[in-house]
Design a protein around this motif. Sequence first.
Motif, short mmCIF file in Angstrom:
data_model
loop_
_atom_site.label_atom_id
_atom_site.label_comp_id
_atom_site.label_asym_id
_atom_site.label_seq_id
_atom_site.Cartn_x
_atom_site.Cartn_y
_atom_site.Cartn_z
N ALA A 166 -4.08 -3.52 -7.80
CA ALA A 166 -3.62 -2.29 -7.15
C ALA A 166 -2.17 -2.44 -6.70
O ALA A 166 -1.35 -1.53 -6.89
N VAL A 167 -1.86 -3.57 -6.12
CA VAL A 167 -0.49 -3.81 -5.66
C VAL A 167 0.48 -3.81 -6.84
O VAL A 167 1.54 -3.19 -6.79
N ALA A 185 -8.87 -7.27 -7.92
CA ALA A 185 -8.70 -5.82 -7.97
C ALA A 185 -7.61 -5.38 -7.00
O ALA A 185 -6.85 -4.44 -7.28
N ALA A 205 -7.24 3.72 -12.44
CA ALA A 205 -7.23 5.19 -12.51
C ALA A 205 -6.31 5.77 -11.45
O ALA A 205 -5.56 6.72 -11.72
N ALA A 206 -6.35 5.20 -10.26
CA ALA A 206 -5.55 5.74 -9.15
C ALA A 206 -4.06 5.70 -9.45
O ALA A 206 -3.30 6.56 -9.02
N PHE A 207 -3.64 4.68 -10.21
CA PHE A 207 -2.21 4.52 -10.46
C PHE A 207 -1.83 4.87 -11.90
O PHE A 207 -0.76 4.48 -12.37
N GLY A 208 -2.70 5.58 -12.58
CA GLY A 208 -2.33 6.10 -13.89
C GLY A 208 -2.15 5.06 -14.98
O GLY A 208 -1.36 5.24 -15.90
N LEU A 229 -8.01 5.38 -2.48
CA LEU A 229 -8.32 3.97 -2.64
C LEU A 229 -9.23 3.49 -1.53
O LEU A 229 -9.28 4.07 -0.45
N HIS A 240 -14.88 5.53 -12.72
CA HIS A 240 -13.62 5.52 -13.47
C HIS A 240 -13.66 4.60 -14.69
O HIS A 240 -12.82 4.74 -15.57
N ARG A 298 -13.80 6.74 -17.60
CA ARG A 298 -12.62 7.56 -17.92
C ARG A 298 -11.45 6.75 -18.42
O ARG A 298 -10.69 7.23 -19.26
N MET A 311 -16.46 4.01 -9.00
CA MET A 311 -16.61 5.44 -8.73
C MET A 311 -16.61 6.22 -10.06
O MET A 311 -16.18 7.38 -10.10
N TYR A 350 2.34 -4.49 1.00
CA TYR A 350 3.27 -4.93 -0.03
C TYR A 350 4.54 -4.10 -0.01
O TYR A 350 5.65 -4.63 -0.10
N VAL A 408 -7.83 11.45 -8.57
CA VAL A 408 -8.54 10.21 -8.25
C VAL A 408 -8.89 10.14 -6.77
O VAL A 408 -8.12 10.58 -5.92
N MET A 441 -0.37 8.58 -6.06
CA MET A 441 -1.48 8.34 -6.98
C MET A 441 -1.56 9.48 -7.98
O MET A 441 -1.04 10.56 -7.76
N THR A 442 -2.28 9.20 -9.07
CA THR A 442 -2.39 10.22 -10.11
C THR A 442 -3.48 11.21 -9.78
O THR A 442 -4.46 10.90 -9.10
N TYR A 476 0.89 -0.32 -8.20
CA TYR A 476 1.77 0.43 -7.30
C TYR A 476 3.22 0.05 -7.55
O TYR A 476 4.09 0.92 -7.62
N THR A 528 -7.73 -1.87 0.16
CA THR A 528 -6.81 -1.86 -0.98
C THR A 528 -5.57 -1.04 -0.65
O THR A 528 -4.44 -1.46 -0.93
N VAL A 555 -1.61 -2.36 -0.53
CA VAL A 555 -0.48 -1.70 -1.20
C VAL A 555 0.61 -1.35 -0.18
O VAL A 555 1.80 -1.59 -0.41
N ARG A 577 -11.16 1.41 -10.86
CA ARG A 577 -10.86 2.49 -9.90
C ARG A 577 -9.37 2.47 -9.56
O ARG A 577 -8.72 3.52 -9.52
N ASN A 578 -8.84 1.29 -9.32
CA ASN A 578 -7.42 1.18 -8.98
C ASN A 578 -6.53 1.54 -10.16
O ASN A 578 -5.46 2.14 -9.99
#
Lengths: 283, 283
Positions: free
Chosen positions: A258-259, A254, A141-144, B251, A169, A172, A167, B262, B248, B244-245, A262, B255, B259, A138-139
């Motif tokens: 994410a960090v 996870a 996907a969120a950050f491409g 988060l 992802h 995907r 979710m 950080y 999505v 974010m992309t 980012y 999480t 971020v 999921r993370n």
Amino acid sequence: MAHVIEIDDPDDGRLADFRDLSTADRRPDRPGGRGLVIAEGVVVVRRLLASPYPVRGLLGVRRRIDALLPDLAGLDVPAYVTSAAVMAEVVGFHLNRGVLAAADRAPQPEVEALAAGARRLAVLEGVGDHENLGALFRNAAAFGIDGVLLGAGCADPLYRRSVRVSMGHVLRVPFGRFTAWPQELDVLRRHGFRVVALTPGRSAIPLAELTGGDERLALLFGSEGPGLSEAAIAAADVAARIPMTGDVDSLNVATAAAVAFYALTAPRLETAPGNPVRARSAR
Amino acid sequence: MAHVIEIDDPDDGRLADFRDLSTADRRPDRPGGRGLVIAEGVVVVRRLLASPYPVRGLLGVRRRIDALLPDLAGLDVPAYVTSAAVMAEVVGFHLNRGVLAAADRAPQPEVEALAAGARRLAVLEGVGDHENLGALFRNAAAFGIDGVLLGAGCADPLYRRSVRVSMGHVLRVPFGRFTAWPQELDVLRRHGFRVVALTPGRSAIPLAELTGGDERLALLFGSEGPGLSEAAIAAADVAARIPMTGDVDSLNVATAAAVAFYALTAPRLETAPGNPVRARSAR
């Protein structure tokens, strides 16, 4: 068009794909497991429908199946409609999302193919917890992040709980598995990737000093307890750490991912001789 | 010195603090709940022993109690030793961490007092999920956040599951509750805080543009589904987002908080007229 079929009998043989989902032997990574991909809830089912996995059928209450009808146009699969009570009896637990879909697996891309088309990759070692794995996708996907590569000791991202926590992802974000670990990391280097081991070790550089920009980066994450193996760290080009305070446990894997993801999207920092540090936008 | 007492009878009245922990009415935020603080496992029990909460007693298998004996020196509480089977019968489920401690609550600091001594605060609205709350405290501890303030609709950080998921950091990171929400955010401003609402809204500035450095910052996080209320966003000084992309989902709140925490530790970015963006180290 999907065939909407009403079913009242929980023992109806056509519901076999959805039966007793909570028992361990349905786990695709266990002997006897069916290995089907199961999506739960309208949002995740939509992601399954949009995925490369061939959908076999749906089971849901009327309202949820109706909500999905537009997505099912052009799809020649059965959509079984029943009551929440019958659904619970079939799957073995109460399902408050009201709809399930089942799909067959499909071949995963080779590491080589994934590396060729990617700029940002996450590489995992020993992430055996399905929920952590799902959350990580999921993370990603969120950050491409373009893909996830699984080293030794990783769980199955397509297990039901991973799919749910991600979710959808995991359906995907492309993923592949290394066969020779960690030697096969060389494949990434051949494709121009810098391989970065995330580790709290004191000799690791702060994450913010990682060169971002257009460089191809593969970030290696280990499991929450032991972290990356010595061999994996040695096989990387550089070790980087997330700066943290004093005696705190390492972050959940996870969350750490994410960090780190980012940090790659943030403006690139170039350490200049002397301060101030200069930065430029990553894109 | 703790009094180590062997107990064989699961019905022994002295184990009342540890009885039936899984039933809902033991939840301190429910009517009839005892409101005790329960720590599970050696690591978290150690954090409870080091916390301001007055410890009432421990229950564990011999090996775990022995491991904790040095920490118990100077503490006049009972440490009940029993078998794993008796423990499971008392608490109502199998406890693979092998040791529990119970403590009374203690008054939480006032918002005013917390603000006065802090430089970085997390402020939560509608975070009703105990696991998310616990994970957020763990992340707050990892990144040196000085305190957590609870606005409307937040769960109890001292509930057993929060304590566990936080790895005991809810027992270390100070927290307080707003009484008038969101008006009371003014207290933070009076103490020189810039109040930043984290929201995916398009008008929000990227997180990296937040002024870091020595400025006092309070970061507002909403719950995973609805996010922050309009009122909370309006009451903040600025809205910031995590880039974010595409499409999505947002988060997980813990999480997103990791971020953001950080981002505050990373070098401060100052948007200059024209590129490149300049940055300087935060410390």
